[in-house]
Design a protein around this motif. Structure first.
Motif, mmCIF file in Angstrom:
data_model
loop_
_atom_site.group_PDB
_atom_site.id
_atom_site.type_symbol
_atom_site.label_atom_id
_atom_site.label_comp_id
_atom_site.label_asym_id
_atom_site.label_seq_id
_atom_site.Cartn_x
_atom_site.Cartn_y
_atom_site.Cartn_z
ATOM 1 N N LEU A 76 0.788 -1.227 0.000
ATOM 2 C CA LEU A 76 0.000 0.000 0.000
ATOM 3 C C LEU A 76 0.826 1.287 0.000
ATOM 4 O O LEU A 76 0.571 2.180 -0.821
ATOM 5 C CB LEU A 76 -0.993 -0.008 1.170
ATOM 6 C CG LEU A 76 -1.923 1.188 1.247
ATOM 7 C CD1 LEU A 76 -2.808 1.273 0.010
ATOM 8 C CD2 LEU A 76 -2.771 1.116 2.501
ATOM 9 N N PRO A 77 1.822 1.448 0.873
ATOM 10 C CA PRO A 77 2.571 2.725 0.835
ATOM 11 C C PRO A 77 3.235 2.984 -0.518
ATOM 12 O O PRO A 77 3.194 4.106 -1.029
ATOM 13 C CB PRO A 77 3.616 2.556 1.942
ATOM 14 C CG PRO A 77 3.003 1.576 2.883
ATOM 15 C CD PRO A 77 2.247 0.622 2.007
ATOM 16 N N GLU A 78 3.815 1.961 -1.116
ATOM 17 C CA GLU A 78 4.463 2.122 -2.415
ATOM 18 C C GLU A 78 3.448 2.454 -3.505
ATOM 19 O O GLU A 78 3.674 3.332 -4.353
ATOM 20 C CB GLU A 78 5.240 0.849 -2.785
ATOM 21 C CG GLU A 78 6.551 0.692 -2.061
ATOM 22 C CD GLU A 78 6.449 0.148 -0.637
ATOM 23 O OE1 GLU A 78 7.496 -0.034 -0.013
ATOM 24 O OE2 GLU A 78 5.331 -0.089 -0.140
ATOM 25 N N VAL A 79 2.300 1.777 -3.494
ATOM 26 C CA VAL A 79 1.262 2.031 -4.497
ATOM 27 C C VAL A 79 0.704 3.446 -4.347
ATOM 28 O O VAL A 79 0.549 4.175 -5.338
ATOM 29 C CB VAL A 79 0.136 0.970 -4.394
ATOM 30 C CG1 VAL A 79 -1.054 1.351 -5.270
ATOM 31 C CG2 VAL A 79 0.672 -0.403 -4.787
ATOM 32 N N LEU A 80 0.406 3.841 -3.124
ATOM 33 C CA LEU A 80 -0.109 5.196 -2.915
ATOM 34 C C LEU A 80 0.899 6.248 -3.358
ATOM 35 O O LEU A 80 0.521 7.276 -3.934
ATOM 36 C CB LEU A 80 -0.497 5.404 -1.455
ATOM 37 C CG LEU A 80 -1.768 4.693 -1.006
ATOM 38 C CD1 LEU A 80 -1.989 4.893 0.480
ATOM 39 C CD2 LEU A 80 -2.969 5.145 -1.807
ATOM 40 N N TRP A 81 2.172 6.008 -3.109
ATOM 41 C CA TRP A 81 3.183 6.969 -3.530
ATOM 42 C C TRP A 81 3.221 7.074 -5.057
ATOM 43 O O TRP A 81 3.351 8.166 -5.606
ATOM 44 C CB TRP A 81 4.557 6.626 -2.966
ATOM 45 C CG TRP A 81 5.551 7.680 -3.339
ATOM 46 C CD1 TRP A 81 6.611 7.551 -4.179
ATOM 47 C CD2 TRP A 81 5.522 9.048 -2.936
ATOM 48 N NE1 TRP A 81 7.254 8.763 -4.307
ATOM 49 C CE2 TRP A 81 6.607 9.692 -3.557
ATOM 50 C CE3 TRP A 81 4.686 9.787 -2.112
ATOM 51 C CZ2 TRP A 81 6.868 11.041 -3.383
ATOM 52 C CZ3 TRP A 81 4.957 11.134 -1.934
ATOM 53 C CH2 TRP A 81 6.039 11.746 -2.564
ATOM 54 N N GLN A 82 3.066 5.953 -5.745
ATOM 55 C CA GLN A 82 3.014 5.982 -7.209
ATOM 56 C C GLN A 82 1.824 6.806 -7.694
ATOM 57 O O GLN A 82 1.940 7.602 -8.636
ATOM 58 C CB GLN A 82 2.922 4.563 -7.770
ATOM 59 C CG GLN A 82 4.198 3.773 -7.661
ATOM 60 C CD GLN A 82 4.030 2.368 -8.181
ATOM 61 O OE1 GLN A 82 3.360 2.147 -9.183
ATOM 62 N NE2 GLN A 82 4.622 1.410 -7.497
ATOM 63 N N VAL A 83 0.681 6.635 -7.059
ATOM 64 C CA VAL A 83 -0.514 7.398 -7.430
ATOM 65 C C VAL A 83 -0.273 8.888 -7.220
ATOM 66 O O VAL A 83 -0.577 9.713 -8.084
ATOM 67 C CB VAL A 83 -1.746 6.920 -6.619
ATOM 68 C CG1 VAL A 83 -2.927 7.859 -6.802
ATOM 69 C CG2 VAL A 83 -2.114 5.493 -7.009
ATOM 70 N N ILE A 84 0.289 9.242 -6.077
ATOM 71 C CA ILE A 84 0.538 10.657 -5.767
ATOM 72 C C ILE A 84 1.486 11.276 -6.784
ATOM 73 O O ILE A 84 1.226 12.354 -7.319
ATOM 74 C CB ILE A 84 1.098 10.807 -4.332
ATOM 75 C CG1 ILE A 84 -0.002 10.486 -3.325
ATOM 76 C CG2 ILE A 84 1.669 12.206 -4.098
ATOM 77 C CD1 ILE A 84 0.494 10.320 -1.902
ATOM 78 N N THR A 85 2.591 10.608 -7.067
ATOM 79 C CA THR A 85 3.594 11.204 -7.960
ATOM 80 C C THR A 85 3.125 11.244 -9.413
ATOM 81 O O THR A 85 3.592 12.086 -10.177
ATOM 82 C CB THR A 85 4.943 10.467 -7.859
ATOM 83 O OG1 THR A 85 4.754 9.085 -8.122
ATOM 84 C CG2 THR A 85 5.556 10.672 -6.490
ATOM 85 N N ARG A 86 2.223 10.365 -9.797
ATOM 86 C CA ARG A 86 1.684 10.405 -11.161
ATOM 87 C C ARG A 86 0.691 11.539 -11.344
ATOM 88 O O ARG A 86 0.475 12.008 -12.455
ATOM 89 C CB ARG A 86 1.016 9.082 -11.511
ATOM 90 C CG ARG A 86 2.001 7.971 -11.754
ATOM 91 C CD ARG A 86 1.328 6.697 -12.135
ATOM 92 N NE ARG A 86 2.311 5.623 -12.196
ATOM 93 C CZ ARG A 86 2.004 4.356 -12.233
ATOM 94 N NH1 ARG A 86 0.742 3.973 -12.233
ATOM 95 N NH2 ARG A 86 2.944 3.443 -12.287
ATOM 96 N N ASN A 87 0.049 11.955 -10.266
ATOM 97 C CA ASN A 87 -1.009 12.946 -10.367
ATOM 98 C C ASN A 87 -0.632 14.332 -9.844
ATOM 99 O O ASN A 87 -1.340 15.292 -10.106
ATOM 100 C CB ASN A 87 -2.259 12.452 -9.621
ATOM 101 C CG ASN A 87 -2.857 11.249 -10.319
ATOM 102 O OD1 ASN A 87 -3.210 11.319 -11.486
ATOM 103 N ND2 ASN A 87 -2.935 10.139 -9.611
ATOM 104 N N LEU A 88 0.437 14.424 -9.097
ATOM 105 C CA LEU A 88 0.854 15.705 -8.539
ATOM 106 C C LEU A 88 2.332 15.917 -8.785
ATOM 107 O O LEU A 88 3.149 15.038 -8.505
ATOM 108 C CB LEU A 88 0.604 15.755 -7.031
ATOM 109 C CG LEU A 88 -0.843 15.675 -6.547
ATOM 110 C CD1 LEU A 88 -0.881 15.577 -5.041
ATOM 111 C CD2 LEU A 88 -1.639 16.876 -7.032
#
Length: 185
Positions: free
Chosen positions: A60-72
Motif C-alpha cells: 500500500l505505501p508504495e502504491v499510494l506513492w506511485q498514485v501521488i507522484t503520477r497525479n501531482l
C-alpha cells in the motif's frame, strides 16, 4: 530555523520491550543519531523495506506513492520540529504550497523509505535529542524523554529493583514532568 538532513540507518528490536523497536536516523556526516520509538507493526514494515522483498512495489505505501507522484508534481519534505510527551512532532511539508500535514514520526520514516522524501530536523532539536553515532556499536543510548509512560514505569521498577536510585530519580522526574503525580521513591 536551521535544518539538518537525517538518513535512515536501521530499525532494531528492543530486547526488553517486545512490543516496540527503535528506528535509528543519522545526520548526513554520520556524527549524531536520533532514535525514534516504533510499534511492532512499524518495525515489521521497515524490516520489509530493508530486506528488499520482491512484493514491495505492490504494498500500500508504495502504491499510494506511485498514485501521488503520477497525479501531482510537487516537492515534499518531512520535518521533525519538536518533542512533546515522548512523541516527536513531525510534519509532511509541501514547500511549493506552504502547507504541512502532521504525521507520526515512524510513519514519516516509512514514507521516506518508500519515496525518497528527505527527513529534516531542526538543528537545535537534534543537538538536544541526538547522541553521538558510532558505526557498528551494539548498544544504542536512548533519551528517556522519548519513552512512553509505560516504558518509563517499567524502567523505574527495574531501577528500584536493582537499587539504581540515581536512574530511578531521573525516571521519576520525567514522569512528574509529564504530569504523573502519583510517582514517589
Amino acid at each position: 530555523m536551521s535544518l539538518v538532513r537525517l538518513v535512515f540507518k536501521q530499525v532494531a528490536e528492543i530486547t526488553s520491550a517486545k512490543e516496540v523497536g527503535l528506528i535509528i536516523l543519522v545526520d548526513e556526516d554520520g556524527s549524531r543519531q536520533l532514535s525514534i520509538i516504533a510499534d511492532k507493526a512499524m518495525v515489521f514494515q521497515l524490516g520489509l523495506r530493508q530486506s528488499k522483498v520482491e512484493i514491495r512495489e505492490k504494498l500500500l505505501p508504495e502504491v499510494l506513492w506511485q498514485v501521488i507522484t503520477r497525479n501531482l508534481d510537487m516537492r515534499y519534505q518531512i520535518v521533525i520540529n519538536d518533542l512533546v510527551d515522548g512523541q516527536y512532532k513531525t510534519l509532511l511539508y509541501m514547500p511549493d504550497i506552504l502547507q504541512a500535514i502532521p504525521i507520526r514520526a515512524s510513519d514519516a520514516v516509512l514514507l521516506s523509505l518508500v519515496s525518497d522524501i528527505p527527513i529534516l530536523i531542526e538543528e537545535k532539536l537534534l543537538m538536544r535529542q541526538g547522541v553521538p553515532y558510532k558505526e557498528g556499536e551494539l548498544g544504542v543510548p536512548v533519551p528517556v524523554n522519548i519513552l512512553s509512560k509505560e516504558m518509563i514505569k517499567k524502567a523505574l521498577d527495574k531501577a528500584l529493583e536493582e537499587e539504581d536510585y540515581e536512574k530511578a530519580s531521573e525516571l521519576r522526574d520525567e514522569l512528574k514532568r509529564r504530569g504523573d503525580k502519583g510517582v514517589a521513591l
